[in-house]
Design a protein around this motif. Sequence first.
Motif, PDB file in Angstrom:
ATOM      1  N   THR A   7       0.907  -1.085   0.050  1.00  0.00           N
ATOM      2  CA  THR A   7       0.062  -0.118  -0.047  1.00  0.00           C
ATOM      3  C   THR A   7       0.868   1.136  -0.054  1.00  0.00           C
ATOM      4  OG1 THR A   7      -1.871  -1.043   1.346  1.00  0.00           O
ATOM      5  CG2 THR A   7      -1.801   1.208   1.194  1.00  0.00           C
ATOM      6  N   ILE A   8       0.612   1.963  -0.944  1.00  0.00           N
ATOM      7  CA  ILE A   8       1.349   3.434  -0.937  1.00  0.00           C
ATOM      8  C   ILE A   8       0.952   4.132   0.231  1.00  0.00           C
ATOM      9  CG2 ILE A   8       1.915   5.663  -2.421  1.00  0.00           C
ATOM     10  CD1 ILE A   8       1.436   3.871  -4.805  1.00  0.00           C
ATOM     11  N   GLU A  51       1.004  25.481  -7.413  1.00  0.00           N
ATOM     12  CA  GLU A  51      -0.043  24.595  -7.177  1.00  0.00           C
ATOM     13  C   GLU A  51       0.180  23.249  -6.482  1.00  0.00           C
ATOM     14  OE1 GLU A  51      -3.667  22.974  -8.364  1.00  0.00           O
ATOM     15  OE2 GLU A  51      -2.869  24.683  -8.689  1.00  0.00           O
ATOM     16  N   TRP A  52       1.760  22.658  -6.603  1.00  0.00           N
ATOM     17  CA  TRP A  52       2.057  21.630  -5.887  1.00  0.00           C
ATOM     18  C   TRP A  52       2.361  22.063  -4.302  1.00  0.00           C
ATOM     19  CZ3 TRP A  52       7.676  19.237  -7.291  1.00  0.00           C
ATOM     20  CH2 TRP A  52       7.481  18.064  -6.791  1.00  0.00           C
ATOM     21  N   ALA A  53       2.517  22.920  -3.893  1.00  0.00           N
ATOM     22  CA  ALA A  53       2.667  23.224  -2.437  1.00  0.00           C
ATOM     23  C   ALA A  53       1.210  23.800  -1.872  1.00  0.00           C
ATOM     24  CB  ALA A  53       3.625  24.659  -2.395  1.00  0.00           C
ATOM     25  N   GLU A  54       0.559  24.437  -2.550  1.00  0.00           N
ATOM     26  CA  GLU A  54      -0.526  24.821  -1.898  1.00  0.00           C
ATOM     27  C   GLU A  54      -2.080  24.320  -2.106  1.00  0.00           C
ATOM     28  OE1 GLU A  54       0.029  27.394   0.183  1.00  0.00           O
ATOM     29  OE2 GLU A  54       1.881  27.491  -0.434  1.00  0.00           O
ATOM     30  N   ARG A  55      -1.991  23.657  -3.426  1.00  0.00           N
ATOM     31  CA  ARG A  55      -3.374  23.131  -3.606  1.00  0.00           C
ATOM     32  C   ARG A  55      -3.482  21.640  -3.970  1.00  0.00           C
ATOM     33  NH1 ARG A  55      -3.121  28.105  -5.518  1.00  0.00           N
ATOM     34  NH2 ARG A  55      -2.122  27.708  -7.394  1.00  0.00           N
ATOM     35  N   TYR A  56      -2.396  21.108  -4.568  1.00  0.00           N
ATOM     36  CA  TYR A  56      -2.577  19.610  -4.967  1.00  0.00           C
ATOM     37  C   TYR A  56      -2.671  18.792  -3.826  1.00  0.00           C
ATOM     38  CZ  TYR A  56      -0.248  15.247  -6.183  1.00  0.00           C
ATOM     39  OH  TYR A  56      -0.124  13.571  -6.325  1.00  0.00           O
ATOM     40  N   ASP A  57      -3.601  17.629  -3.888  1.00  0.00           N
ATOM     41  CA  ASP A  57      -3.865  16.686  -2.778  1.00  0.00           C
ATOM     42  C   ASP A  57      -3.317  15.480  -3.065  1.00  0.00           C
ATOM     43  OD1 ASP A  57      -5.105  15.470  -0.971  1.00  0.00           O
ATOM     44  OD2 ASP A  57      -7.192  16.054  -1.247  1.00  0.00           O
ATOM     45  N   TRP A  58      -2.045  15.228  -2.359  1.00  0.00           N
ATOM     46  CA  TRP A  58      -1.499  14.036  -2.487  1.00  0.00           C
ATOM     47  C   TRP A  58      -2.424  12.890  -2.068  1.00  0.00           C
ATOM     48  CZ3 TRP A  58       1.466  10.621  -4.787  1.00  0.00           C
ATOM     49  CH2 TRP A  58       1.886   9.430  -4.261  1.00  0.00           C
ATOM     50  N   ARG A  59      -3.105  13.195  -0.774  1.00  0.00           N
ATOM     51  CA  ARG A  59      -3.670  11.965  -0.008  1.00  0.00           C
ATOM     52  C   ARG A  59      -5.027  11.305  -1.099  1.00  0.00           C
ATOM     53  NH1 ARG A  59       0.002   9.972   2.846  1.00  0.00           N
ATOM     54  NH2 ARG A  59       0.350  11.400   4.693  1.00  0.00           N
ATOM     55  N   ALA A  63      -4.982   7.516  -2.731  1.00  0.00           N
ATOM     56  CA  ALA A  63      -6.062   6.960  -2.638  1.00  0.00           C
ATOM     57  C   ALA A  63      -6.420   6.216  -4.041  1.00  0.00           C
ATOM     58  CB  ALA A  63      -7.245   7.494  -1.999  1.00  0.00           C
ATOM     59  N   LEU A  64      -6.459   7.102  -4.950  1.00  0.00           N
ATOM     60  CA  LEU A  64      -6.765   6.571  -6.383  1.00  0.00           C
ATOM     61  C   LEU A  64      -5.651   5.453  -6.749  1.00  0.00           C
ATOM     62  CD1 LEU A  64      -7.820  10.176  -8.022  1.00  0.00           C
ATOM     63  CD2 LEU A  64      -9.066   8.033  -7.389  1.00  0.00           C
ATOM     64  N   LEU A  65      -4.295   5.889  -6.426  1.00  0.00           N
ATOM     65  CA  LEU A  65      -3.289   4.681  -6.902  1.00  0.00           C
ATOM     66  C   LEU A  65      -3.539   3.434  -6.176  1.00  0.00           C
ATOM     67  CD1 LEU A  65      -0.299   6.805  -6.844  1.00  0.00           C
ATOM     68  CD2 LEU A  65      -1.490   6.244  -8.840  1.00  0.00           C
ATOM     69  N   ASN A  66      -4.140   3.476  -4.882  1.00  0.00           N
ATOM     70  CA  ASN A  66      -4.044   2.471  -4.181  1.00  0.00           C
ATOM     71  C   ASN A  66      -5.503   1.591  -4.608  1.00  0.00           C
ATOM     72  OD1 ASN A  66      -1.662   2.434  -2.505  1.00  0.00           O
ATOM     73  ND2 ASN A  66      -2.891   3.958  -0.960  1.00  0.00           N
ATOM     74  N   ARG A  67      -6.197   2.101  -5.449  1.00  0.00           N
ATOM     75  CA  ARG A  67      -7.246   0.973  -5.945  1.00  0.00           C
ATOM     76  C   ARG A  67      -6.705  -0.039  -6.923  1.00  0.00           C
ATOM     77  NH1 ARG A  67     -11.559   4.953  -8.898  1.00  0.00           N
ATOM     78  NH2 ARG A  67      -9.622   5.370  -9.927  1.00  0.00           N
ATOM     79  N   LEU A 273       1.889  16.455 -11.347  1.00  0.00           N
ATOM     80  CA  LEU A 273       2.181  16.506  -9.705  1.00  0.00           C
ATOM     81  C   LEU A 273       2.319  14.985  -9.090  1.00  0.00           C
ATOM     82  CD1 LEU A 273       0.419  19.867  -8.825  1.00  0.00           C
ATOM     83  CD2 LEU A 273       3.008  19.457  -9.232  1.00  0.00           C
ATOM     84  N   THR A 274       1.626  14.261  -9.444  1.00  0.00           N
ATOM     85  CA  THR A 274       1.631  12.913  -8.896  1.00  0.00           C
ATOM     86  C   THR A 274       2.823  12.183  -9.090  1.00  0.00           C
ATOM     87  OG1 THR A 274      -0.818  12.614  -8.854  1.00  0.00           O
ATOM     88  CG2 THR A 274       0.418  10.508  -8.889  1.00  0.00           C
ATOM     89  N   LEU A 275       3.406  12.346 -10.423  1.00  0.00           N
ATOM     90  CA  LEU A 275       4.616  11.823 -11.023  1.00  0.00           C
ATOM     91  C   LEU A 275       5.574  12.393 -10.105  1.00  0.00           C
ATOM     92  CD1 LEU A 275       6.097  10.011 -13.292  1.00  0.00           C
ATOM     93  CD2 LEU A 275       6.329  12.389 -14.174  1.00  0.00           C
ATOM     94  N   LEU A 276       5.650  13.623  -9.815  1.00  0.00           N
ATOM     95  CA  LEU A 276       6.721  14.395  -9.207  1.00  0.00           C
ATOM     96  C   LEU A 276       6.750  13.884  -7.604  1.00  0.00           C
ATOM     97  CD1 LEU A 276       6.338  17.863 -10.726  1.00  0.00           C
ATOM     98  CD2 LEU A 276       8.440  16.111 -11.083  1.00  0.00           C
ATOM     99  N   THR A 277       5.494  14.028  -7.181  1.00  0.00           N
ATOM    100  CA  THR A 277       5.850  13.477  -5.901  1.00  0.00           C
ATOM    101  C   THR A 277       6.041  12.190  -5.570  1.00  0.00           C
ATOM    102  OG1 THR A 277       3.624  15.091  -5.429  1.00  0.00           O
ATOM    103  CG2 THR A 277       4.237  13.422  -3.820  1.00  0.00           C
ATOM    104  N   ILE A 278       5.975  11.302  -6.436  1.00  0.00           N
ATOM    105  CA  ILE A 278       6.551   9.582  -6.103  1.00  0.00           C
ATOM    106  C   ILE A 278       7.899   9.682  -6.592  1.00  0.00           C
ATOM    107  CG2 ILE A 278       6.671   7.593  -7.381  1.00  0.00           C
ATOM    108  CD1 ILE A 278       3.795   7.861  -8.185  1.00  0.00           C
TER     109      ILE A 278
END
Length: 368
Positions: A7-8, A51-59, A63-67, A273-278
């Motif tokens: 699980t991520i 956008e990455w710092a203030e609005r992007y929602d990693w959680r 959750a989408l990735l963990n599907r 942003l998901t790619l960058l966060t990973i």
Amino acid sequence: MGPEPFTISVPDDVLGDLRARLRNTRWPENAPGEPWSQGTDLAYLKGLVEEWAERYDWRAHEALLNRYSHFTAEISGTRVHFIHERSGRPALMLTHGWPSCFTELLPLVDRLSADYDLVVPSMPGYGFSARPPEVGIDAAYTAGLWLDLMDLLGYKRFGAIGGDFGAAVTTHLALRAPERLTGILLTTSEMSPVLGPDAAPLTDRERAYVDHLAQWDATERGYSSIQSTRPQTLGYGLSDSPAGLAAWLIEKWRAWSDSGGDVDSRIGTEFLLTLLTIYWCTNSITSSMRDYFDARWHGTHLTGADRVSVPTAISVFANEFIPEGEPPREWYERLYDIRQWTVSPRGGHFAAIEEPDALARDIRAHFA
């Protein structure tokens, strides 16, 4: 050891540190001349970082990735992360390249999981897969890991699909174990045939293609030169600055995709942003860049006797910097047994995320 469910889950303190670094970015001056002419545009990057710092929602994206069904397994002492979706149908293995990760291939998982068993591994040193602490971890080495992984999962035969470094890995799979491959499909021309003294003369189209590749190398391959010679030096900056990481990777996504300069609309800001966060949260940018060093100095080189006998499909997409929009088929036929050749008027280097419907059609047609 068998596969273990995975699980991520990125720790809160890692995300907090990421946001703090983004908010405290020290910016260079703007480059003179046209935007993007000297690299990633300052105004664009400031907006992306905000956008990455203030609005992007990693959680939410976590959750989408963990599907999907994630697993890890230890293979030859290396922890390999992979997605494994079972349908009870024939198996396909999908391999990504650089500067990407397994998320690029998820649109294909969505479209193909009812028709195939799908195995989508993370390359060694990318994201949640470890990289052995030694040199020589090239495409041939990774092909050996993938064969062991498919053994572990119980697949004696399977098809394989890849682009960028994933195309090289897929080619080595077919060279190393042709009896196990039902077919391969490539979206980029990662491997070139060896033009020995007994090779047929180049056609006019092949000569134009080779000249074009040389020109592209001379003007666009600066990133590869440093990644194949001094990845460690570059890694200190990219591992310490998320803004620097974003600048380094997004410039390639903009240039190599069929984006017309608007990478956010074409690829999607949330995806990027998901790619960058990973990459950031796994601290894997430096280990991913070692692919270039190992391929250049410790790689397994083809010979004039090497030829892929496995039935091969080539899916050509428009924005691969090719003269006349299409590489010469005869160039590929020097190395591959081509059974299917398709040309799409849209799409670029990242076909699985850019044109997943077209690529899924090609896959179904070839592996039918």
